[in-house]
Write a protein that holds these residues in place. Structure first.
Motif, PDB file in Angstrom:
ATOM      1  N   ALA A   1      -1.999 -14.417  25.323  1.00 11.79           N
ATOM      2  CA  ALA A   1      -2.268 -12.972  25.377  1.00 11.79           C
ATOM      3  C   ALA A   1      -0.977 -12.167  25.480  1.00 11.79           C
ATOM      4  O   ALA A   1       0.027 -12.644  26.016  1.00 11.79           O
ATOM      5  N   SER A   2      -1.037 -10.946  24.977  1.00 13.84           N
ATOM      6  CA  SER A   2       0.086 -10.026  25.111  1.00 13.84           C
ATOM      7  C   SER A   2       0.115  -9.466  26.534  1.00 13.84           C
ATOM      8  O   SER A   2      -0.799  -9.687  27.336  1.00 13.84           O
ATOM      9  N   ASP A   3       1.173  -8.719  26.849  1.00  9.97           N
ATOM     10  CA  ASP A   3       1.361  -8.256  28.218  1.00  9.97           C
ATOM     11  C   ASP A   3       0.278  -7.293  28.668  1.00  9.97           C
ATOM     12  O   ASP A   3       0.093  -7.090  29.873  1.00  9.97           O
ATOM     13  N   GLY A   4      -0.461  -6.692  27.721  1.00  9.87           N
ATOM     14  CA  GLY A   4      -1.541  -5.800  28.110  1.00  9.87           C
ATOM     15  C   GLY A   4      -2.565  -6.466  29.006  1.00  9.87           C
ATOM     16  O   GLY A   4      -3.120  -5.829  29.913  1.00  9.87           O
ATOM     17  N   LEU A   5      -2.822  -7.747  28.766  1.00  2.89           N
ATOM     18  CA  LEU A   5      -3.751  -8.482  29.628  1.00  2.89           C
ATOM     19  C   LEU A   5      -3.120  -8.780  30.977  1.00  2.89           C
ATOM     20  O   LEU A   5      -3.724  -8.561  32.027  1.00  2.89           O
ATOM     21  N   TRP A   6      -1.866  -9.265  30.945  1.00  2.00           N
ATOM     22  CA  TRP A   6      -1.240  -9.740  32.182  1.00  2.00           C
ATOM     23  C   TRP A   6      -0.827  -8.596  33.097  1.00  2.00           C
ATOM     24  O   TRP A   6      -0.586  -8.824  34.293  1.00  2.00           O
ATOM     25  N   GLU A   7      -0.770  -7.368  32.587  1.00  5.28           N
ATOM     26  CA  GLU A   7      -0.549  -6.217  33.452  1.00  5.28           C
ATOM     27  C   GLU A   7      -1.795  -5.894  34.274  1.00  5.28           C
ATOM     28  O   GLU A   7      -1.714  -5.217  35.301  1.00  5.28           O
ATOM     29  N   GLN A   8      -2.948  -6.386  33.807  1.00 10.23           N
ATOM     30  CA  GLN A   8      -4.219  -6.121  34.479  1.00 10.23           C
ATOM     31  C   GLN A   8      -4.696  -7.297  35.330  1.00 10.23           C
ATOM     32  O   GLN A   8      -5.380  -7.098  36.338  1.00 10.23           O
ATOM     33  N   LEU A   9      -4.364  -8.498  34.912  1.00  7.66           N
ATOM     34  CA  LEU A   9      -4.876  -9.699  35.571  1.00  7.66           C
ATOM     35  C   LEU A   9      -3.759 -10.678  35.889  1.00  7.66           C
ATOM     36  O   LEU A   9      -2.824 -10.844  35.097  1.00  7.66           O
ATOM     37  N   SER A  10      -3.867 -11.343  37.020  1.00  5.14           N
ATOM     38  CA  SER A  10      -2.969 -12.459  37.316  1.00  5.14           C
ATOM     39  C   SER A  10      -3.388 -13.673  36.496  1.00  5.14           C
ATOM     40  O   SER A  10      -4.492 -13.719  35.930  1.00  5.14           O
ATOM     41  N   ASP A  11      -2.511 -14.665  36.412  1.00  2.00           N
ATOM     42  CA  ASP A  11      -2.857 -15.897  35.713  1.00  2.00           C
ATOM     43  C   ASP A  11      -4.137 -16.497  36.291  1.00  2.00           C
ATOM     44  O   ASP A  11      -5.033 -16.941  35.561  1.00  2.00           O
TER      45      ASP A  11
END
Length: 302
Positions: free
Chosen positions: A270-280
């Motif tokens: 996933a691009s950073d858009g996902l990881w800005e919202q959710l932790s691993d």
């Protein structure tokens, strides 16, 4: 943008090549088969023109996954989407299979070809010199996983916990975030430029290289890599030139090679858009607790 592969140890059933893109504001594709299991895709568009691209290609010998997070325009991500996999296939065929060297050669060839495109286009489209793309690639061949990355997209593996926690899932990060918001990356960039005390500055709420860009590796962004572009009079008319003593970002991917194990359940690219919202951990738990296609629909992607 997110892509998910699951059932990693599943035997070959059928092969399917898919390229995903488009300009819809939000869309998803439910599970489809690939050489090692199933995959699905979800996209939420943040810009008027979709700058991100993703693709899956499955053959009897390997499954390839790519997520390309563009910035400054869509040209770089679309170029990578068209050229990177053919280079991977070409070099893997020539060298008898996948390897870290094959992946590096494919990334370098893609970068060089995009540079040629920029040189041809500069007189009529000077802004193309500032277009770039993060690039996250995964490949599975003979139960070996390869992950290569430029930028701050991320690959995370979900694997079953052992012992008393066998009904839970553990998140294992497989890529490096090349973003100067990460202290280790910021120090890496500063150590490469000891004579430039302003190589990384804090501006507009985040750390940026030369006050411009957060990622330290990408395809494109050639004005931050090649002096002839940021000094070119045509480009200077388009934007403010940046006085650079040497390139400040690179296209050298970080590469991880890992043997797949029976407890490995699925991969999230996933691009950073996902990881800005959710932790691993939160992301893998959503996938683990929501069966199959349903899990894709509930992820907040940008």
């Amino acid at each position: 943008m997110m892509m998910m592969l699951r059932s990693l140890s599943r035997p070959l059933e059928r092969c399917l090549g898919v390229r995903a893109g488009g300009d819809a504001l939000m869309w998803h594709a439910d599970l489809k088969p690939h050489a090692s299991g199933d995959f699905s895709i979800a996209v939420v568009q943040a810009n008027n023109c979709l700058e991100d691209q993703s693709q899956v290609f499955a053959s009897p010998f390997a499954t390839y996954v790519g997520v390309y997070d563009g910035h400054g325009g869509p040209e770089a991500s679309r170029f990578v989407n068209k050229h990177l996999f053919p280079f991977l296939h070409k070099f893997a065929t020539e060298q008898g299979g996948l390897s870290a060297d094959v992946i590096k050669k494919a990334f370098n060839a893609t970068e060089e070809e995009f540079l040629r495109l920029v040189k041809r286009s500069l007189p009529v489209r000077p802004q193309i010199a500032s277009v770039g793309s993060c690039c996250l690639v995964g490949a599975i061949s003979n139960d070996v996983l390869y992950v290569a990355n430029l930028g701050d997209s991320r690959a995370v593996l979900g694997r079953k916990a052992s012992g008393d926690k066998e009904n839970t899932v553990v998140a294992e990060r497989l890529s490096t975030d090349h973003n100067v918001g990460v202290e280790e990356v910021r120090k890496e960039v500063e150590e490469l430029h000891p004579d430039d005390s302003h190589i990384v500055v804090y501006t507009r709420g985040v750390w940026r290289i030369k006050g411009i860009i957060q990622v330290s590796r990408s395809i494109g962004d050639v004005y931050l890599k090649k002096p002839e572009f940021y000094r070119d009079p045509i480009f200077q008319q388009f934007g403010n030139p940046v006085p650079l003593k040497r390139p400040v970002i690179t296209a050298e991917p970080s590469i991880l090679i890992r043997k797949l194990k029976p407890q490995d359940q699925f991969l999230i690219f996933a691009s950073d858009g996902l990881w800005e919202q959710l932790s691993d951990e939160a992301a893998v738990n959503i996938v683990f607790k929501n069966p199959r296609a349903v899990s894709i629909r509930v992820l907040p992607l940008t």
